[in-house]
Motif scaffolding. Structure first.
Motif, PDB file in Angstrom:
ATOM      1  N   GLU A  99       0.842  -1.199   0.000  1.00  0.00           N
ATOM      2  CA  GLU A  99       0.000   0.000   0.000  1.00  0.00           C
ATOM      3  C   GLU A  99       0.877   1.249   0.000  1.00  0.00           C
ATOM      4  O   GLU A  99       1.939   1.243   0.614  1.00  0.00           O
ATOM      5  CB  GLU A  99      -0.917   0.020   1.232  1.00  0.00           C
ATOM      6  N   PRO A 100       0.488   2.249  -0.726  1.00  0.00           N
ATOM      7  CA  PRO A 100      -0.805   2.447  -1.389  1.00  0.00           C
ATOM      8  C   PRO A 100      -0.883   1.887  -2.814  1.00  0.00           C
ATOM      9  O   PRO A 100      -1.869   2.129  -3.503  1.00  0.00           O
ATOM     10  CB  PRO A 100      -0.949   3.965  -1.417  1.00  0.00           C
ATOM     11  N   ALA A 101       0.133   1.145  -3.243  1.00  0.00           N
ATOM     12  CA  ALA A 101       0.165   0.659  -4.624  1.00  0.00           C
ATOM     13  C   ALA A 101      -1.086  -0.132  -4.990  1.00  0.00           C
ATOM     14  O   ALA A 101      -1.703   0.108  -6.032  1.00  0.00           O
ATOM     15  CB  ALA A 101       1.419  -0.175  -4.870  1.00  0.00           C
ATOM     16  N   ALA A 133      -6.101  -0.415  -8.043  1.00  0.00           N
ATOM     17  CA  ALA A 133      -7.540  -0.672  -8.017  1.00  0.00           C
ATOM     18  C   ALA A 133      -8.324   0.579  -8.416  1.00  0.00           C
ATOM     19  O   ALA A 133      -9.310   0.491  -9.158  1.00  0.00           O
ATOM     20  CB  ALA A 133      -7.968  -1.163  -6.634  1.00  0.00           C
ATOM     21  N   GLU A 134      -7.903   1.729  -7.941  1.00  0.00           N
ATOM     22  CA  GLU A 134      -8.566   3.000  -8.264  1.00  0.00           C
ATOM     23  C   GLU A 134      -8.519   3.272  -9.761  1.00  0.00           C
ATOM     24  O   GLU A 134      -9.533   3.607 -10.380  1.00  0.00           O
ATOM     25  CB  GLU A 134      -7.889   4.141  -7.508  1.00  0.00           C
ATOM     26  N   ALA A 135      -7.339   3.139 -10.353  1.00  0.00           N
ATOM     27  CA  ALA A 135      -7.185   3.401 -11.789  1.00  0.00           C
ATOM     28  C   ALA A 135      -7.996   2.397 -12.608  1.00  0.00           C
ATOM     29  O   ALA A 135      -8.710   2.781 -13.544  1.00  0.00           O
ATOM     30  CB  ALA A 135      -5.712   3.359 -12.175  1.00  0.00           C
ATOM     31  N   LEU A 136      -7.893   1.117 -12.265  1.00  0.00           N
ATOM     32  CA  LEU A 136      -8.646   0.092 -12.990  1.00  0.00           C
ATOM     33  C   LEU A 136     -10.142   0.335 -12.866  1.00  0.00           C
ATOM     34  O   LEU A 136     -10.888   0.232 -13.842  1.00  0.00           O
ATOM     35  CB  LEU A 136      -8.296  -1.301 -12.476  1.00  0.00           C
ATOM     36  N   GLY A 137     -10.595   0.664 -11.656  1.00  0.00           N
ATOM     37  CA  GLY A 137     -12.004   0.942 -11.422  1.00  0.00           C
ATOM     38  C   GLY A 137     -12.510   2.125 -12.234  1.00  0.00           C
ATOM     39  O   GLY A 137     -13.689   2.195 -12.575  1.00  0.00           O
ATOM     40  N   ALA A 138     -11.602   3.051 -12.556  1.00  0.00           N
ATOM     41  CA  ALA A 138     -11.947   4.203 -13.392  1.00  0.00           C
ATOM     42  C   ALA A 138     -11.845   3.852 -14.882  1.00  0.00           C
ATOM     43  O   ALA A 138     -11.994   4.720 -15.738  1.00  0.00           O
ATOM     44  CB  ALA A 138     -11.029   5.380 -13.057  1.00  0.00           C
ATOM     45  N   GLY A 139     -11.571   2.573 -15.172  1.00  0.00           N
ATOM     46  CA  GLY A 139     -11.506   2.123 -16.555  1.00  0.00           C
ATOM     47  C   GLY A 139     -10.194   2.383 -17.254  1.00  0.00           C
ATOM     48  O   GLY A 139     -10.105   2.289 -18.469  1.00  0.00           O
ATOM     49  N   LYS A 140      -9.156   2.706 -16.485  1.00  0.00           N
ATOM     50  CA  LYS A 140      -7.852   3.014 -17.080  1.00  0.00           C
ATOM     51  C   LYS A 140      -6.950   1.781 -17.067  1.00  0.00           C
ATOM     52  O   LYS A 140      -6.830   1.119 -16.048  1.00  0.00           O
ATOM     53  CB  LYS A 140      -7.175   4.140 -16.314  1.00  0.00           C
ATOM     54  N   PRO A 141      -6.309   1.480 -18.178  1.00  0.00           N
ATOM     55  CA  PRO A 141      -5.325   0.397 -18.172  1.00  0.00           C
ATOM     56  C   PRO A 141      -4.185   0.744 -17.220  1.00  0.00           C
ATOM     57  O   PRO A 141      -3.808   1.908 -17.092  1.00  0.00           O
ATOM     58  CB  PRO A 141      -4.819   0.353 -19.615  1.00  0.00           C
ATOM     59  N   VAL A 142      -3.643  -0.278 -16.559  1.00  0.00           N
ATOM     60  CA  VAL A 142      -2.529  -0.088 -15.635  1.00  0.00           C
ATOM     61  C   VAL A 142      -1.397  -1.017 -16.038  1.00  0.00           C
ATOM     62  O   VAL A 142      -1.611  -2.190 -16.330  1.00  0.00           O
ATOM     63  CB  VAL A 142      -2.954  -0.390 -14.177  1.00  0.00           C
ATOM     64  N   VAL A 143      -0.184  -0.463 -16.009  1.00  0.00           N
ATOM     65  CA  VAL A 143       1.038  -1.238 -16.178  1.00  0.00           C
ATOM     66  C   VAL A 143       1.798  -1.111 -14.870  1.00  0.00           C
ATOM     67  O   VAL A 143       1.950  -0.006 -14.338  1.00  0.00           O
ATOM     68  CB  VAL A 143       1.899  -0.690 -17.337  1.00  0.00           C
ATOM     69  N   THR A 144       2.263  -2.239 -14.325  1.00  0.00           N
ATOM     70  CA  THR A 144       3.005  -2.208 -13.067  1.00  0.00           C
ATOM     71  C   THR A 144       4.231  -3.094 -13.139  1.00  0.00           C
ATOM     72  O   THR A 144       4.245  -4.083 -13.862  1.00  0.00           O
ATOM     73  CB  THR A 144       2.115  -2.625 -11.874  1.00  0.00           C
ATOM     74  N   ALA A 145       5.242  -2.711 -12.386  1.00  0.00           N
ATOM     75  CA  ALA A 145       6.431  -3.539 -12.213  1.00  0.00           C
ATOM     76  C   ALA A 145       6.463  -4.094 -10.791  1.00  0.00           C
ATOM     77  O   ALA A 145       7.485  -4.584 -10.330  1.00  0.00           O
ATOM     78  CB  ALA A 145       7.690  -2.709 -12.481  1.00  0.00           C
ATOM     79  N   ASN A 146       5.323  -4.042 -10.115  1.00  0.00           N
ATOM     80  CA  ASN A 146       5.240  -4.360  -8.700  1.00  0.00           C
ATOM     81  C   ASN A 146       4.906  -5.849  -8.500  1.00  0.00           C
ATOM     82  O   ASN A 146       3.751  -6.242  -8.475  1.00  0.00           O
ATOM     83  CB  ASN A 146       4.174  -3.465  -8.052  1.00  0.00           C
ATOM     84  N   LYS A 147       5.949  -6.646  -8.338  1.00  0.00           N
ATOM     85  CA  LYS A 147       5.759  -8.090  -8.158  1.00  0.00           C
ATOM     86  C   LYS A 147       5.041  -8.407  -6.855  1.00  0.00           C
ATOM     87  O   LYS A 147       4.226  -9.326  -6.801  1.00  0.00           O
ATOM     88  CB  LYS A 147       7.116  -8.804  -8.222  1.00  0.00           C
ATOM     89  N   HIS A 148       5.319  -7.659  -5.817  1.00  0.00           N
ATOM     90  CA  HIS A 148       4.688  -7.900  -4.520  1.00  0.00           C
ATOM     91  C   HIS A 148       3.167  -7.767  -4.617  1.00  0.00           C
ATOM     92  O   HIS A 148       2.428  -8.652  -4.186  1.00  0.00           O
ATOM     93  CB  HIS A 148       5.231  -6.941  -3.456  1.00  0.00           C
ATOM     94  N   VAL A 149       2.709  -6.650  -5.158  1.00  0.00           N
ATOM     95  CA  VAL A 149       1.265  -6.413  -5.210  1.00  0.00           C
ATOM     96  C   VAL A 149       0.587  -7.443  -6.119  1.00  0.00           C
ATOM     97  O   VAL A 149      -0.537  -7.871  -5.831  1.00  0.00           O
ATOM     98  CB  VAL A 149       0.959  -4.951  -5.605  1.00  0.00           C
ATOM     99  N   GLY A 160      -3.054 -10.038  -6.999  1.00  0.00           N
ATOM    100  CA  GLY A 160      -3.249 -10.161  -8.443  1.00  0.00           C
ATOM    101  C   GLY A 160      -4.642 -10.598  -8.850  1.00  0.00           C
ATOM    102  O   GLY A 160      -5.226 -10.041  -9.780  1.00  0.00           O
ATOM    103  N   LEU A 161      -5.200 -11.593  -8.163  1.00  0.00           N
ATOM    104  CA  LEU A 161      -6.543 -12.073  -8.524  1.00  0.00           C
ATOM    105  C   LEU A 161      -7.594 -10.994  -8.288  1.00  0.00           C
ATOM    106  O   LEU A 161      -8.492 -10.789  -9.122  1.00  0.00           O
ATOM    107  CB  LEU A 161      -6.884 -13.336  -7.744  1.00  0.00           C
ATOM    108  N   GLU A 162      -7.493 -10.298  -7.175  1.00  0.00           N
ATOM    109  CA  GLU A 162      -8.419  -9.198  -6.866  1.00  0.00           C
ATOM    110  C   GLU A 162      -8.330  -8.106  -7.920  1.00  0.00           C
ATOM    111  O   GLU A 162      -9.349  -7.622  -8.435  1.00  0.00           O
ATOM    112  CB  GLU A 162      -8.087  -8.614  -5.485  1.00  0.00           C
ATOM    113  N   LEU A 163      -7.106  -7.711  -8.270  1.00  0.00           N
ATOM    114  CA  LEU A 163      -6.908  -6.636  -9.241  1.00  0.00           C
ATOM    115  C   LEU A 163      -7.363  -7.060 -10.632  1.00  0.00           C
ATOM    116  O   LEU A 163      -7.947  -6.255 -11.370  1.00  0.00           O
ATOM    117  CB  LEU A 163      -5.450  -6.179  -9.242  1.00  0.00           C
ATOM    118  N   ARG A 196      -1.500  -4.925 -16.899  1.00  0.00           N
ATOM    119  CA  ARG A 196      -0.292  -5.485 -17.519  1.00  0.00           C
ATOM    120  C   ARG A 196       0.892  -5.318 -16.579  1.00  0.00           C
ATOM    121  O   ARG A 196       0.939  -4.412 -15.764  1.00  0.00           O
ATOM    122  CB  ARG A 196       0.011  -4.772 -18.837  1.00  0.00           C
ATOM    123  N   TYR A 197       1.855  -6.221 -16.731  1.00  0.00           N
ATOM    124  CA  TYR A 197       3.043  -6.178 -15.884  1.00  0.00           C
ATOM    125  C   TYR A 197       4.243  -6.620 -16.650  1.00  0.00           C
ATOM    126  O   TYR A 197       4.144  -7.185 -17.720  1.00  0.00           O
ATOM    127  CB  TYR A 197       2.849  -7.048 -14.636  1.00  0.00           C
TER     128      TYR A 197
END
Length: 133
Positions: A89-91, A96-112, A117-120, A132-133
């Motif tokens: 957190e807050p990652a 979740a906020e960006a995805l919920g707003a309909g925006k694609p997300v790219v992350t390098a965050n292996k921990h999150v 991952g399933l929730e997101l 995407r990651y």
């Protein structure tokens, strides 16, 4: 009549070691494209970091800096969010906020991804956004 497409507007969340280098890549190569077939330019429109002055002191452009990553994740002028904060957190909440707003997300965050991952992915599917990651 022009067939030129509008640039894909990108926001980076986090201006630490990784985020700052990704931002520098955008700034050094403003004519970068998404695949030759699509011909869409990438435009960096925001960099979110709680320590705006510290990021500016390390070369980030003040005009792109924003202290509120949640606001940036929801901005109407952002097409894609790149999360480079790391950790839980807050990652997780920002993705979740960006995805919920309909925006694609790219992350390098292996921990999150390992822990949430399933929730997101479920949020992404429900909103019709890509994770995407």
């Amino acid at each position: 009549m022009t067939t030129e497409k509008r640039p894909v507007r990108v926001a980076i969340l986090g201006a630490g070691t990784v985020g700052a280098e990704v931002a520098r890549g955008f700034l050094r190569n403003p004519d970068r494209q998404i695949g030759p077939a699509r011909g869409r330019m990438l435009e960096l429109v925001a960099i979110a970091d709680m320590n705006v002055q510290g990021a500016v002191d390390h070369g980030m452009p003040r005009e792109l800096m924003a202290p509120d990553a949640f606001e940036v994740a929801r901005r109407a002028d952002v097409d894609v969010v790149v999360e480079l904060l790391g950790g839980d957190e807050p990652a997780r909440s920002l993705i979740a906020e960006a995805l919920g707003a309909g925006k694609p997300v790219v992350t390098a965050n292996k921990h999150v991804l390992a822990h949430h991952g399933l929730e997101l992915e479920a949020i992404a599917r429900a909103a019709g956004a890509a994770l995407r990651y």
